[in-house]
Design a protein around this motif. Structure first.
Motif, PDB file in Angstrom:
ATOM      1  N   LEU A  22     -10.443   9.235 -11.041  1.00  0.00           N
ATOM      2  CA  LEU A  22      -9.363   9.491 -12.006  1.00  0.00           C
ATOM      3  C   LEU A  22      -8.008   9.583 -11.310  1.00  0.00           C
ATOM      4  CD1 LEU A  22     -11.032  12.026 -14.457  1.00  0.00           C
ATOM      5  CD2 LEU A  22     -10.449   9.631 -14.879  1.00  0.00           C
ATOM      6  N   LEU A  23      -7.969  10.156 -10.109  1.00  0.00           N
ATOM      7  CA  LEU A  23      -6.718  10.253  -9.367  1.00  0.00           C
ATOM      8  C   LEU A  23      -6.165   8.871  -9.026  1.00  0.00           C
ATOM      9  CD1 LEU A  23      -4.647  12.116  -8.014  1.00  0.00           C
ATOM     10  CD2 LEU A  23      -6.052  12.034  -5.953  1.00  0.00           C
ATOM     11  N   VAL A  24      -7.036   7.939  -8.638  1.00  0.00           N
ATOM     12  CA  VAL A  24      -6.590   6.577  -8.328  1.00  0.00           C
ATOM     13  C   VAL A  24      -5.997   5.914  -9.561  1.00  0.00           C
ATOM     14  CG1 VAL A  24      -7.396   4.273  -7.691  1.00  0.00           C
ATOM     15  CG2 VAL A  24      -8.139   6.253  -6.369  1.00  0.00           C
ATOM     16  N   TYR A  25      -6.665   6.056 -10.704  1.00  0.00           N
ATOM     17  CA  TYR A  25      -6.147   5.451 -11.930  1.00  0.00           C
ATOM     18  C   TYR A  25      -4.932   6.202 -12.466  1.00  0.00           C
ATOM     19  CZ  TYR A  25      -9.896   2.123 -12.022  1.00  0.00           C
ATOM     20  OH  TYR A  25     -10.736   1.092 -11.699  1.00  0.00           O
ATOM     21  N   ALA A  26      -4.813   7.481 -12.173  1.00  0.00           N
ATOM     22  CA  ALA A  26      -3.650   8.255 -12.612  1.00  0.00           C
ATOM     23  C   ALA A  26      -2.371   7.726 -11.976  1.00  0.00           C
ATOM     24  CB  ALA A  26      -3.838   9.730 -12.282  1.00  0.00           C
ATOM     25  N   VAL A  27      -2.477   7.111 -10.807  1.00  0.00           N
ATOM     26  CA  VAL A  27      -1.302   6.499 -10.178  1.00  0.00           C
ATOM     27  C   VAL A  27      -0.720   5.448 -11.111  1.00  0.00           C
ATOM     28  CG1 VAL A  27      -0.514   5.085  -8.240  1.00  0.00           C
ATOM     29  CG2 VAL A  27      -2.090   6.967  -7.828  1.00  0.00           C
ATOM     30  N   SER A  28      -1.569   4.648 -11.723  1.00  0.00           N
ATOM     31  CA  SER A  28      -1.104   3.622 -12.660  1.00  0.00           C
ATOM     32  C   SER A  28      -0.650   4.222 -13.979  1.00  0.00           C
ATOM     33  CB  SER A  28      -2.213   2.600 -12.922  1.00  0.00           C
ATOM     34  OG  SER A  28      -2.531   1.920 -11.738  1.00  0.00           O
ATOM     35  N   TRP A  29      -1.336   5.251 -14.447  1.00  0.00           N
ATOM     36  CA  TRP A  29      -0.981   5.853 -15.731  1.00  0.00           C
ATOM     37  C   TRP A  29       0.374   6.538 -15.691  1.00  0.00           C
ATOM     38  CZ3 TRP A  29      -6.337   8.596 -15.882  1.00  0.00           C
ATOM     39  CH2 TRP A  29      -7.323   7.668 -16.195  1.00  0.00           C
ATOM     40  N   PHE A  30       0.658   7.255 -14.615  1.00  0.00           N
ATOM     41  CA  PHE A  30       1.877   8.060 -14.545  1.00  0.00           C
ATOM     42  C   PHE A  30       2.943   7.476 -13.616  1.00  0.00           C
ATOM     43  CE2 PHE A  30      -1.578  11.075 -15.488  1.00  0.00           C
ATOM     44  CZ  PHE A  30      -1.149  11.494 -16.735  1.00  0.00           C
ATOM     45  N   GLY A  31       2.587   6.465 -12.835  1.00  0.00           N
ATOM     46  CA  GLY A  31       3.499   5.919 -11.844  1.00  0.00           C
ATOM     47  C   GLY A  31       4.389   4.821 -12.379  1.00  0.00           C
ATOM     48  N   GLU A  32       5.281   4.387 -11.523  1.00  0.00           N
ATOM     49  CA  GLU A  32       6.180   3.281 -11.834  1.00  0.00           C
ATOM     50  C   GLU A  32       5.743   2.066 -11.030  1.00  0.00           C
ATOM     51  OE1 GLU A  32      10.963   2.355 -11.781  1.00  0.00           O
ATOM     52  OE2 GLU A  32      10.250   4.411 -11.581  1.00  0.00           O
ATOM     53  N   THR A  33       5.803   0.886 -11.646  1.00  0.00           N
ATOM     54  CA  THR A  33       5.365  -0.334 -10.983  1.00  0.00           C
ATOM     55  C   THR A  33       6.552  -1.036 -10.338  1.00  0.00           C
ATOM     56  OG1 THR A  33       3.564  -0.611 -12.557  1.00  0.00           O
ATOM     57  CG2 THR A  33       4.190  -2.547 -11.286  1.00  0.00           C
ATOM     58  N   TYR A  34       6.398  -1.384  -9.063  1.00  0.00           N
ATOM     59  CA  TYR A  34       7.400  -2.130  -8.314  1.00  0.00           C
ATOM     60  C   TYR A  34       6.775  -3.428  -7.831  1.00  0.00           C
ATOM     61  CZ  TYR A  34      10.083   2.205  -8.033  1.00  0.00           C
ATOM     62  OH  TYR A  34      10.796   3.332  -8.333  1.00  0.00           O
ATOM     63  N   THR A  35       7.587  -4.466  -7.718  1.00  0.00           N
ATOM     64  CA  THR A  35       7.135  -5.741  -7.166  1.00  0.00           C
ATOM     65  C   THR A  35       7.779  -5.926  -5.800  1.00  0.00           C
ATOM     66  OG1 THR A  35       6.912  -6.689  -9.369  1.00  0.00           O
ATOM     67  CG2 THR A  35       7.022  -8.225  -7.525  1.00  0.00           C
ATOM     68  N   PHE A  36       6.964  -6.165  -4.792  1.00  0.00           N
ATOM     69  CA  PHE A  36       7.428  -6.335  -3.420  1.00  0.00           C
ATOM     70  C   PHE A  36       7.202  -7.767  -2.963  1.00  0.00           C
ATOM     71  CE2 PHE A  36       6.452  -1.861  -3.730  1.00  0.00           C
ATOM     72  CZ  PHE A  36       7.467  -1.248  -3.012  1.00  0.00           C
ATOM     73  N   LYS A  37       8.078  -8.246  -2.078  1.00  0.00           N
ATOM     74  CA  LYS A  37       7.838  -9.502  -1.365  1.00  0.00           C
ATOM     75  C   LYS A  37       7.073  -9.149  -0.102  1.00  0.00           C
ATOM     76  CE  LYS A  37      11.896 -12.331  -2.313  1.00  0.00           C
ATOM     77  NZ  LYS A  37      13.054 -12.979  -1.684  1.00  0.00           N
ATOM     78  N   ALA A  38       6.052  -9.928   0.182  1.00  0.00           N
ATOM     79  CA  ALA A  38       5.230  -9.643   1.359  1.00  0.00           C
ATOM     80  C   ALA A  38       4.886 -10.937   2.077  1.00  0.00           C
ATOM     81  CB  ALA A  38       3.962  -8.912   0.959  1.00  0.00           C
ATOM     82  N   THR A  39       4.640 -10.806   3.383  1.00  0.00           N
ATOM     83  CA  THR A  39       4.209 -11.918   4.215  1.00  0.00           C
ATOM     84  C   THR A  39       2.909 -11.521   4.882  1.00  0.00           C
ATOM     85  OG1 THR A  39       6.519 -12.414   4.680  1.00  0.00           O
ATOM     86  CG2 THR A  39       4.900 -13.442   6.100  1.00  0.00           C
ATOM     87  N   SER A  40       1.978 -12.460   4.926  1.00  0.00           N
ATOM     88  CA  SER A  40       0.719 -12.193   5.585  1.00  0.00           C
ATOM     89  C   SER A  40       0.846 -12.568   7.054  1.00  0.00           C
ATOM     90  CB  SER A  40      -0.396 -13.015   4.941  1.00  0.00           C
ATOM     91  OG  SER A  40      -1.570 -12.897   5.698  1.00  0.00           O
ATOM     92  N   TYR A  41       0.487 -11.644   7.939  1.00  0.00           N
ATOM     93  CA  TYR A  41       0.492 -11.980   9.359  1.00  0.00           C
ATOM     94  C   TYR A  41      -0.880 -12.452   9.803  1.00  0.00           C
ATOM     95  CZ  TYR A  41      -1.122  -7.125   9.920  1.00  0.00           C
ATOM     96  OH  TYR A  41      -1.794  -5.937   9.823  1.00  0.00           O
ATOM     97  N   GLU A  42      -1.829 -12.471   8.889  1.00  0.00           N
ATOM     98  CA  GLU A  42      -3.151 -13.030   9.154  1.00  0.00           C
ATOM     99  C   GLU A  42      -3.660 -13.592   7.833  1.00  0.00           C
ATOM    100  OE1 GLU A  42      -7.310 -11.070  10.194  1.00  0.00           O
ATOM    101  OE2 GLU A  42      -5.820 -10.841  11.770  1.00  0.00           O
ATOM    102  N   PRO A  43      -3.628 -14.905   7.665  1.00  0.00           N
ATOM    103  CA  PRO A  43      -4.002 -15.484   6.371  1.00  0.00           C
ATOM    104  C   PRO A  43      -5.427 -15.128   5.962  1.00  0.00           C
ATOM    105  CG  PRO A  43      -3.388 -17.203   7.945  1.00  0.00           C
ATOM    106  CD  PRO A  43      -3.304 -15.899   8.654  1.00  0.00           C
TER     107      PRO A  43
END
Length: 154
Positions: A22-43
């Motif tokens: 429930l704590l893991v899902y509570a992050v989505s229920w009460f949290g804010e969603t951000y979109t990040f740019k990311a690069t993989s250093y190991e495909p």
């Protein structure tokens, strides 16, 4: 009481496990969603493992804190991608725990993304991504959507 004791331990264990889920899902229920740019250093390689290891360009640069454990918060930039809003050596409400060294902020829970089986064909061989991350008010993070951005740039 002796009859109840053998049942009490498994019941408590199940309740603790359900609490963590429930704590893991509570992050989505009460949290804010951000979109990040990311690069993989190991495909991604399905034979090597089922994780993509990510670096975030927006986490680089000079910060006015000492190396070691820091706490960060995020904001959405003009381009729609999240950047670091605040960095502090002291904990603050809404701050996510991170490590800072070599002019780079590292958040352990965001540095790798577990690839679901149905996502493998969409990201195989890709190096640049967008990652949606839920950030809870208590500082916990949960990356949940990984998309390749290479098709957009070609």
């Amino acid at each position: 009481m002796k009859r109840l004791t053998p049942l009490l331990v498994p019941i408590v264990q199940v309740l603790i496990a359900v609490g963590f889920i429930l704590l893991v899902y509570a992050v989505s229920w009460f949290g804010e969603t951000y979109t990040f740019k990311a690069t993989s250093y190991e495909p991604y390689d399905p034979f090597f493992g089922d994780f993509v290891y990510l670096e975030y360009d927006s986490f680089e640069g000079r910060q006015d804190v000492e190396s070691g454990t820091v706490y960060v918060s995020f904001k959405t930039g003009d381009d729609g991608y999240a950047t670091i809003d605040r960095v502090s050596s002291r904990p603050f409400f809404g701050g996510t725990r991170a490590n800072y060294y070599d002019r780079q902020v590292y958040i352990d829970d965001m540095s790798s993304y577990r690839v679901a089986e149905e996502e493998t064909s969409a990201i195989e061989g890709a190096k640049t991504f967008e990652v949606d991350v839920d950030v809870a008010p208590w500082g916990m993070v949960r990356p949940h959507d990984l998309r390749s951005t290479e098709a957009e740039t070609e």
